[in-house]
Design an enzyme around this catalytic site. Structure first.
Site, PDB file in Angstrom:
ATOM      1  N   GLN A 166       0.823  -1.209   0.000  1.00 51.18           N
ATOM      2  CA  GLN A 166       0.000   0.000   0.000  1.00 51.18           C
ATOM      3  C   GLN A 166       0.861   1.264   0.000  1.00 51.18           C
ATOM      4  O   GLN A 166       2.017   1.229   0.400  1.00 51.18           O
ATOM      5  CB  GLN A 166      -0.911   0.002   1.224  1.00 51.18           C
ATOM      6  N   TYR A 187       3.742 -14.826  48.351  1.00 55.36           N
ATOM      7  CA  TYR A 187       3.589 -16.270  48.224  1.00 55.36           C
ATOM      8  C   TYR A 187       4.596 -16.836  47.232  1.00 55.36           C
ATOM      9  O   TYR A 187       5.285 -17.799  47.483  1.00 55.36           O
ATOM     10  CB  TYR A 187       2.200 -16.605  47.660  1.00 55.36           C
ATOM     11  N   GLY A 212      -8.164 -22.469  50.576  1.00 57.45           N
ATOM     12  CA  GLY A 212      -8.258 -23.178  49.309  1.00 57.45           C
ATOM     13  C   GLY A 212      -7.521 -24.496  49.293  1.00 57.45           C
ATOM     14  O   GLY A 212      -7.845 -25.388  48.519  1.00 57.45           O
ATOM     15  N   ASN A 255      -5.907 -21.212  43.243  1.00 61.15           N
ATOM     16  CA  ASN A 255      -4.947 -21.314  44.341  1.00 61.15           C
ATOM     17  C   ASN A 255      -3.548 -20.880  43.976  1.00 61.15           C
ATOM     18  O   ASN A 255      -2.905 -21.477  43.125  1.00 61.15           O
ATOM     19  CB  ASN A 255      -4.889 -22.751  44.829  1.00 61.15           C
TER      20      ASN A 255
END
Lengths: 255, 559
Positions: free
Chosen positions: B155, B341, B454, B490
């Site tokens: 183009q 964690y 959990g 979890n």
């Protein structure tokens, strides 16, 4: 035939203590006034009426339900109390109780309660006058030590940390403190709001007594699996292996 | 009896964290309650917030609003050593917002698709009568590496992207056909023979065969502005325009539609599946990334094939960061807890120590990696030994317990070392998974606590899914992922599952865990993040030594 629950395997002091906690057949070590329990829980003031979430059941015109006829409501449910909680943190360093055993104790011995078990804390929820009663049982009994256990609604950090130099479990919010007289005093409620007066909780257990009463297996106390290089499985491990293997095989169901 | 290997790798890290003079076995300490000022990083944050307060016109970072004015830092705030490296950084430096390397790892995955070339070539030859030769492929790749970053071909008068913003974008091809690879300009080839050990190269080439694939990495800035689903769309348009240009095609004839489908979609491999509507994420989002693909993206298997533990632990690090910190911690939830964690699995050499212990135990007993029988008995023996060893370390070294102060951290590390050890010992990821679940139960039994709520579901019910072949839950671990039924909520699991998937194959010395195309694609030396050493890269990011892509500074006023 009368059935005697066995609750838990093993002949070590930990196994025996775990069975005691589950059975509810606990030694009472202290008698903390009910008003002090209520202040520490922090849900209502001592002497204040119990706030309610519904009218007494007798006034409610309950539906004709066989389960309701069989199950007698707890005092708190009968009165329409709201559900409140108490939550405890227990130190790794030979605290008498540990989260699952508080939950087992609650599930087996306390009607209408909802225990929740985490690693650093254990909560029991129940109707307000019921949870006050259950909390007093815990606080007064050998489930609790005033240095190694404490009621903590939030910011519970401490169960796995080294102890303070005076043997107290670390508490970021310092809800309890060791007095010069050797007694431990509650100075804030379970969510850390300062109390108007210090509440005397009594003296902590000696290390030897805590080790005698604890429910935690530790290599420097009663080990669950012997030591590295000299394994000797506690009966609890043998039972657990059996359960795990059956649970695993059950999942494979070729029918 | 097996020999004992207790290297205590974590002691060096504990000394760096707590200072050299503390008593390793001491169970009591003085808590000085120094507050946030004890941390250089917290001080920096407070200064920054103060400086910006006027500009913002609204209150900002202030650690003293915490709990009635009692800020964090009542205990000692300790730094973190990236496992297997010498990098020591503040915990804050491992939050992905503060760590450009972590962001780039996810950027590099999200902006990647693999697209086959063979079907497009067949359409060119059979439908359009074009000749495809190594020369035309080289020409096509030159045009593609112009177009893919966002430049125009075919183009006229188009708006293009600034090359300085998109220089991380590139497309290389790879094939199992050595003869074809030799004919392609080196700059456009991911050279399997050069990048992989000889035995792995042979495995990969045999698996890929004479097929040819494009490793497409769209610009980081594009995928950060849009999302993972953009990677295939962005690449599809540029692929099609490049074919039109390279093979002098008509831009409008109907046959181009056949080519477009063949070139864009028919042989497209996304890095992650799209998720069901309730999770509402498109392809290339972490929730759809299988553990096996995650294992294959990490390249430690080709740089350290002799050390399957190192291979597995780098996968754990990558997975913990992506699944825990970014997926669960931000896509699915929010806040700051997830970093805390996740870091337990890749800092302070703790999981390293426990895993090497478990693997050494198995090697001593069974004579090598992947030599143990693939039985539930072996899972029981190795997982029990590894878990009990790990628990003993927490009990013997109080600062180790203090460092992994949450049960979820300890549960993940103990179960991961058990699963990795059992998987490497047997070369079977399902046996590794069985070991994982046994470890969880042992941990709970010994200490009367596990992780947060959990864990009751995922880990105490988990053994039943290990050998299941029911639909939904019966997949091999490699084909499970973050959206597997019980795994979707979890933290502290998914990265470790990826590590166990990897461990089985690393133990077998496999060249890949699940998909050879993924393994080769992420060997591309032009990727910004180094997938061969995940933890080192995270350390560089934390130490502010990592240069990420996608920076907009080039088109903004200087700060």
């Amino acid at each position: 035939m009368a059935y005697t629950p066995q609750y838990y395997p093993g002949s070590t002091s930990v196994g025996i203590n775990r069975r005691k906690h589950m059975s509810g057949n606990l030694e009472k070590l202290r008698d903390i006034p009910e008003a002090d329990i209520v202040l520490t829980m922090g849900h209502r003031k001592p002497g204040q009426d119990y706030p309610s979430t519904h009218p007494p059941l007798k006034e409610m015109g309950e539906p004709d339900c066989p389960v309701r006829q069989v199950v007698e409501p707890t005092p708190g449910a009968a009165a329409g109390d709201r559900v409140r909680y108490s939550q405890f943190a227990d130190s790794y360093y030979f605290s008498p109780s540990i989260p699952y055993w508080r939950s087992y104790w609650g599930s087996i011995n306390c009607r209408g309660c909802d225990p929740g078990t985490l690693s650093g804390r254990q909560i029991i929820e129940a109707r307000e006058r019921d949870i006050e009663s259950y909390t007093k049982k815990q606080v007064d009994s050998e489930m609790n030590d005033v240095a190694l256990s404490s009621m903590r609604g939030c910011t519970v950090h401490g169960h796995s940390l080294r102890l303070e130099e005076n043997g107290m479990m670390f508490d970021m919010l310092a809800r309890t403190e060791m007095g010069k007289d050797g007694n431990v005093y509650q100075v804030k409620d379970q969510v850390g709001i300062p109390l108007d007066k210090k509440l005397n909780l009594g003296k902590p257990m000696s290390e030897a007594e805590a080790k005698k009463r604890t429910t935690i297996f530790r290599v420097d106390g009663v080990p669950i699996g012997g030591k590295t290089g000299a394994r000797k499985y506690d009966e609890a491990v043998e039972a657990l292996h059996h359960m795990w293997e059956l649970r695993s095989k059950w999942g494979y169901r070729p029918e | 009896m097996a020999k004992m290997h207790t290297k205590k790798l974590f002691i060096k890290a504990l000394n760096k964290k707590f200072g050299k003079d503390f008593d390793l076995a001491g169970t009591r300490t003085e808590y000085k309650r120094l507050g946030p000022e004890q941390s250089a990083r917290k001080r920096e944050y407070m200064e920054t917030a103060n400086r910006l307060a006027g500009k913002r016109g609204i209150s900002f970072y202030n650690p003293y609003v915490h709990c009635g004015g009692i800020p964090l830092g009542q205990r000692q705030l300790v730094p973190y050593k990236l496992s297997g490296t010498e990098y020591v950084v503040e915990g804050d430096d491992l939050h992905f917002v503060n760590n450009p390397a972590m962001q780039q790892m996810w950027d590099d995955i999200r902006r990647t698709v693999i697209v086959g070339l063979d079907m497009a070539h067949e359409v060119l030859e059979k439908r359009l009568g074009k000749e495809v030769t190594p020369e035309t492929i080289n020409n096509y790749l030159e045009i593609l590496n112009h177009a893919m970053p966002g430049a125009a071909v075919v183009q006229e008068h188009m708006c293009e992207t600034n090359p300085g913003l998109v220089d991380d974008c590139n497309v290389r091809i790879f094939t199992g056909d050595d003869a074809l690879a030799d004919e392609i300009d080196d700059q456009y080839v991911i050279d399997i023979n050069r990048l992989f050990p000889a035995d792995q190269a042979e495995q990969l080439k045999a698996s890929i065969g004479k097929t040819t694939w494009q490793a497409i990495h769209i610009p980081t800035i594009v995928s950060r502005t849009c999302d993972g689903g953009t990677a295939s769309r962005w690449s599809a348009m540029q692929l099609c325009m490049t074919f039109i240009d390279a093979y002098n095609m008509c831009a409008g004839e109907a046959a181009v539609a056949d080519l477009a489908y063949a070139a864009k979609h028919a042989a497209l491999l996304q890095m992650a599946d799209m998720l069901p509507a309730r999770r509402a994420r498109g392809p290339n989002s972490p929730g759809g990334l299988s553990f096996g693909f995650m294992a294959d993206m990490v390249q430690t298997s080709r740089t350290k094939p002799q050390d399957p533990v190192a291979v597995s632990l780098n996968v754990v690090a990558a997975g913990s960061m992506l699944y825990d910190q970014i997926w669960l911690g931000s896509y699915m939830s929010g806040g700051v807890g997830f970093t805390q964690y996740a870091t337990a699995a890749y800092t302070n050499d703790v999981l390293d120590d426990f895993s090497y212990y478990g693997v050494d135990y198995a090697v001593d007993k069974y004579g090598g990696f992947a030599k143990a029988p693939q039985t539930i008995e072996v899972a029981k023996e190795i997982a029990t030994e590894a878990t009990l060893y790990g628990m003993e370390q927490y009990e013997t070294f109080p600062t180790l317990l203090e460092d992994h102060f949450g049960g979820s951290q300890r549960a993940s590390v103990l179960a991961a070392c058990s699963g990795i050890s059992a998987a490497i010992a047997t070369g079977n990821s399902q046996i590794g998974l069985a070991g994982w679940y046994l470890s969880m139960l042992l941990h709970k039994e010994g200490w009367g606590r596990l992780g947060f709520f959990g864990y009751d579901l995922q880990d105490q019910c988990g053994p039943t899914n290990v050998f299941s072949y029911q639909s939904d839950e019966g997949s091999p671990l490699e084909l499970r992922g973050a959206n597997y039924p019980n795994y979707a909520m979890n933290v502290g699991h998914q990265g470790e599952y990826a590590g166990i998937s990897s461990a089985a194959h690393a133990g077998r010395m496999d060249a890949f865990a699940t998909n050879p195309l993924i393994k080769v694609c992420f060997a591309n030396p032009a990727l910004v993040f180094d997938f061969a050493d995940i933890r080192l890269c995270f350390g560089k990011g934390g130490a502010r030594e990592f240069r990420a892509a996608g920076d907009r500074a080039l088109v903004m006023p200087a700060v």
